[in-house]
Design an enzyme around this catalytic site. Structure first.
Site, short mmCIF file in Angstrom:
data_model
loop_
_atom_site.label_atom_id
_atom_site.label_comp_id
_atom_site.label_asym_id
_atom_site.label_seq_id
_atom_site.Cartn_x
_atom_site.Cartn_y
_atom_site.Cartn_z
CE1 TYR A 140 -16.47 10.94 -16.42
CE2 TYR A 140 -15.96 11.06 -14.09
CZ TYR A 140 -16.30 10.32 -15.20
OH TYR A 140 -16.44 8.97 -15.08
NE ARG A 188 -2.93 0.36 3.32
CZ ARG A 188 -2.20 0.55 4.44
NH1 ARG A 188 -1.47 1.64 4.58
NH2 ARG A 188 -2.22 -0.34 5.41
CE LYS A 191 -12.46 7.48 -18.45
NZ LYS A 191 -12.81 8.75 -17.84
CG ASP A 248 -9.99 15.77 -15.13
OD1 ASP A 248 -9.24 15.14 -15.92
OD2 ASP A 248 -11.07 15.31 -14.72
C1 LIG Z 1 -13.31 9.16 -16.55
C2 LIG Z 1 -13.00 10.50 -16.05
C3 LIG Z 1 -12.77 10.75 -14.68
C4 LIG Z 1 -12.90 9.64 -13.63
O1 LIG Z 1 -11.94 8.67 -13.78
P1 LIG Z 1 -12.19 7.11 -13.43
O2 LIG Z 1 -10.90 6.48 -13.81
O3 LIG Z 1 -13.36 6.64 -14.23
O4 LIG Z 1 -12.47 7.04 -11.97
C5 LIG Z 1 -12.47 12.03 -14.30
N1 LIG Z 1 -12.37 13.05 -15.19
C6 LIG Z 1 -12.59 12.85 -16.51
C7 LIG Z 1 -12.47 14.00 -17.45
C8 LIG Z 1 -12.90 11.58 -16.99
O5 LIG Z 1 -13.14 11.41 -18.29
#
Ligand SMILES: *Cc1c(COP(=O)(O)O)cnc(C)c1O
Length: 385
Positions: free
Chosen positions: A104, A52, A201, A176
């Site tokens: 998001y 961890r 992603k 983000d």
């Molecule tokens: C998918 C996404 C998230 C969240 O991420 P997860 O890996 O699904 O928890 C946050 N911000 C954006 C822009 C995203 O596309």
């Protein structure tokens, strides 16, 4: 690869963080599938005590992601939302956060449904004109949270402008950067304090892992986040870290093709008689195209479009006909995906809020993959016919 900051992106994508394994010489960092590490005497170990707190496969990935974002520190989490959760845990009751009103859906949900309950206040504002931000800052504002391009409307927010305002008021700016990836945009270089990724992603890129990451060059902030990463424990396993390390090696090549295909599809849609509006920052007429051109190296493969027949039924009709643009949540994988934000990714945002930002019932979001462009165009053509 010690002085990785001296190398260009494609070289860093392949080499950063990855050293031949010290025990065997294995070129690829092994999957260290272990929870604990032997100690020769209490407290005497080789830098790892418990997985961890740290695991060598994860460390390699954290170094790689930090290097791609030109950051000193990188931290990986079990999902993008777990990374966001860690950032929010640096705040205290009474603190205020300012974010975009086109966000998001999962970020909006964790802000309003979880952390608001712990006494943190969130304001959602339109930041297409960054001067708006200044008007909402109070001495309680501790964090500014932006996404650019925004999801799903593909608005562009001026990161340099936001950073300037954040600095002037002594508040942190977190970007983000999921949609842009470090290949297209490096927020820390533009003055942001912290970058967040849903690694799920583009960075992982093959639709086979859920993971999140943070990167920063602020040592004090990195230490706080490392404490939370260990104390709250939302860490990714070594096998997932290995898969992401593998995916990163082609991030630059994938992104080049995502951008080429994205541009081609955006232009195809723009001239289609059934399409009303196309949202893509590469268009000269996009309201913040000039900012996108300054802060991004290219415009990416995320596109949203609305139909002249502006109903959910019309959108569903198109989505059902796709053969290649698979209907699914998520984005950023090698395969093309389609989605209906109003009923899928953004269903947790109330309709009144969706309407305010132009997220109409017929809006379709595409994550343009890296297939042959002729096949993608044919698929769109038949689905819209
Ligand atoms: C998918 C996404 C998230 C969240 O991420 P997860 O890996 O699904 O928890 C946050 N911000 C954006 C822009 C995203 O596309």
């Amino acid at each position: 690869m010690s002085k990785s900051k001296d190398y260009r992106f494609g070289t860093k994508a392949i080499h950063a963080g990855v050293e031949p394994d010290p025990t065997t010489g294995a070129i690829m960092t092994p999957i260290y599938q272990t929870s604990t590490y032997v100690q020769s005497a209490p407290g005497q170990h080789k830098g790892f005590e418990y997985s961890r707190s740290g695991n060598p496969t994860r460390t390699a990935l954290e170094k790689s992601i930090a290097s791609l974002e030109n950051a000193d520190f990188g931290l990986c989490f079990g999902s993008g939302l777990a990374a966001i959760d860690a950032v929010l845990k640096t705040l205290k009751p009474g603190d205020e956060v300012i974010s975009t009103n086109d966000l998001y859906g999962g970020s909006y949900r964790i802000f309003t449904k979880i952390f608001q309950g712990f006494g943190i206040h969130f304001h959602f504002i339109n930041m297409e004109n960054i001067d708006e931000l200044e008007k909402h800052i109070t001495e309680k504002t501790k964090l500014i949270w932006i996404e650019t391009p925004t999801n799903p409307m593909m608005n562009i927010i001026d990161i340099k402008g936001a950073a300037k305002i954040a600095k002037a008021h002594g508040t942190l700016l977190c970007v983000d950067n999921t949609f842009s990836t470090p290949y297209l945009q490096n927020p820390l270089d533009l003055g942001a304090d912290l970058v967040m990724h849903s690694v799920t992603k583009y960075i992982a890129g093959h639709s086979d892992v859920v993971m999140g990451a943070l990167a920063t060059s602020n040592k004090e902030l990195a230490e706080k986040l490392y404490f939370i990463q260990n104390a709250s424990g939302a860490v990714p396993g070594p096998q997932d870290c290995f898969l992401v390390l593998r995916g990163i090696k082609t991030l630059h090549l994938r992104m080049q093709r995502h951008c080429e295909n994205g541009s081609s599809i955006a232009n195809f849609l723009k001239s289609h008689p059934k399409v009303d509006k196309v949202f893509w920052p590469g268009f000269k007429e996009h309201p913040n195209h000039h900012i996108a051109s300054q802060q991004m190296h290219d415009f990416g493969g995320m596109i949203a479009f609305s139909l002249k027949e502006n109903t959910e039924a019309a959108a569903v009709e198109v989505l059902k006909k796709f053969n290649l643009f698979t209907l699914a949540e998520s984005l950023g994988g090698v395969e093309s995906l389609s989605g209906h934000p109003a009923s899928m990714t953004h269903a947790s945002i109330p309709k009144a809020e969706r309407d305010k930002v132009g997220l109409s019932d017929s809006l379709i979001r595409l994550s343009v993959g890296i297939e042959d462009i002729e096949d993608l165009r044919m698929d769109l053509k038949q689905a819209l016919a």
